[in-house]
Design an enzyme around this catalytic site. Sequence first.
Site, PDB file in Angstrom:
ATOM      1  CB  ILE A   1      -3.208   2.901 -16.542  1.00  0.00           C
ATOM      2  CG1 ILE A   1      -4.425   1.979 -16.473  1.00  0.00           C
ATOM      3  CG2 ILE A   1      -2.701   3.045 -17.952  1.00  0.00           C
ATOM      4  CD1 ILE A   1      -5.643   2.480 -17.275  1.00  0.00           C
ATOM      5  CG  ASN A   2      -2.641   5.182 -10.180  1.00  0.00           C
ATOM      6  OD1 ASN A   2      -3.635   4.719  -9.636  1.00  0.00           O
ATOM      7  ND2 ASN A   2      -1.638   5.700  -9.502  1.00  0.00           N
TER       8      ASN A   2
ATOM      9  CE  LYS B   1      -4.065   1.966   1.965  1.00  0.00           C
ATOM     10  NZ  LYS B   1      -4.331   2.479   0.612  1.00  0.00           N
TER      11      LYS B   1
ATOM     12  CG  LEU C   1      -3.013   8.327  -1.853  1.00  0.00           C
ATOM     13  CD1 LEU C   1      -2.354   9.600  -2.373  1.00  0.00           C
ATOM     14  CD2 LEU C   1      -2.331   7.102  -2.452  1.00  0.00           C
TER      15      LEU C   1
ATOM     16  CB  CYS D   1      -0.758  11.900  -5.101  1.00  0.00           C
ATOM     17  SG  CYS D   1       0.987  11.602  -5.057  1.00  0.00           S
TER      18      CYS D   1
ATOM     19  CB  ALA E   1     -12.230   8.881  -3.139  1.00  0.00           C
TER      20      ALA E   1
END
Lengths: 306, 261
Positions: free
Chosen positions: A193-194, A47, A75, A132, A72
């Site tokens: 991809i993210n 993570k 993070l 980010c 969402a």
Amino acid sequence: MSEPDLKVRIGPLELKNPVLTASGTFGYGQEFSELIDLNELGGIVVKGLSLKPRAGNPPPRIVETPCGMLNAIGLANIGLENFLKEKLPRLQRLNTAVIVNIYGHSIDEYGAVAAGLKGVEGISAIEVNISCPNVDKGGMTFGTDPDISAQVTEKVLENTDKPVIVKLSPNVTDITVIAKAVEKAGAHAVSLINTLTGMAIDIETRVPKLANISGGLSGPAIRPVAVYMVCQVARSVKIPVIGVGGIMDYRNALEFLMAGASAVQVGTANFVDPRVSIKVIEGLRKFCKDQGITKIEEITGSLKVE
Amino acid sequence: MIEQNTQIIFNKKIAPGTFLMGLRSAEIVIQARPGQFVMIRVGPNTDPLLRRPFSICGTRGDDLFLILYKVVGKGTAIMSNAVKGEKLSVVGPLGRGFELPEPGRKSIFVSGGIGVAPLVFLAQAVKSNLLFIAGYRSANEIVPMEQVGLNLTDISIATDDGTAGHPGFVTELLASHLTESAEGHLKIFTCGPLPMLKRVAALTIERDIPCQVSLEATMACGLGACQGCAVRASKDGNKTYYHVCQDGPVFDVHTIDWESL
């Protein structure tokens, strides 16, 4: 026929097979250890880690969408210090590649997280999340600007002794521009991809379904986009590409390999089937056997285009 | 915790839109504690994609566990059409369940709608010195307790529309039982819709009565990996958020920031 060779090279990093678990979908590995043998994996991408702990976004944080989900999470993570103390010892005992995904809100924070992992044993590589917001630039995403993406890459490289994989955002006009910029900056590999930025609305209340309003779309819904971007990037850079996006089974993984990926990450599918990554490895092994492929590396970029 | 393809032994409608499903798994039965849940994959397709969390509603014999569910969306609609003999992939048992009441303390169970499910399982373990108060919107939603394997002597019903039992909210019935003389000897266990839980929380916190709450949340993994099921923690602790799947689904009433919900 003898067992096919599933080993792959990602720059200086060797993986026992090309299947990794994607950051944010597999915790720190231990969450799945009762259900699968983690040592069978090609590697675990843990993570996303920041310098300080982060609580994350208010709920609702996730919403299901057709063949996918928006998240969402914000993070949320335990921060560098707690990671080293609480999570790393277990990871160090594993016989698989441990890749630490890092992020920051300033270029210096990226450097600081990388520096904190320097020299630490049991970490095979660093994956840099550039999707980010950059607080120094009014919250603009690092990964949408080629120069800033390159600066982040350089900063991490200056502060680490480990191979550096840069994870690319698909929310850009031309992903190959960013890929080339981080390659030039010295990245050992790129992963893509993210998630794709998206939104869902509750039509009864007219309120966004996520408290954060927007979120990152993942799951099989995004796979064709990911396969195409992997194909584009693999033809634009010389460094290895790791394919990510909606892989649910070994057939999906093969699409990425054929498009030019040297390895893949399984993400959202871990939620749907916690054993999926192992099934993908088994499927790839069987495919190689059935097709008489002795080394899985031969599949990478084997796409046929007239 | 295991992942297993479990066989459907029965899947029957016990009230309009409400189903009781029996699934075979000796491994889950032996591990399951009241208040824990399972994540069920409703089929092999990718729409709907995610597993659905369900409280375990009880066990029968040594290899059958029960799921009580209401058809509310795509996933539960698919489940309601599943027939005996089909198999569903189940991950579980998951999460932290209820702490059983100390001997001598009277338990009051307060449920709203389909929230009876985890309390039915708990009632099988508590058995005596127990009052079950079940609230429903209307009489036709009542879950027949004998059908879910519970023979209780002390059960009260409330319906919002007054078609059965106490006309009004289940929390009004609860309040009537929270007399001063009883307060020091009670423990409350509750599960149901959020407005009801908030009221139960307020009633028990102001009277300082121990209360355990089973919360519901949208989840992706159920394993603590995705961190999607966050719920805001009260200021008492050192955490900002708990994760319903791992820190719960059962929480002490004091640990949750009810204002945020």
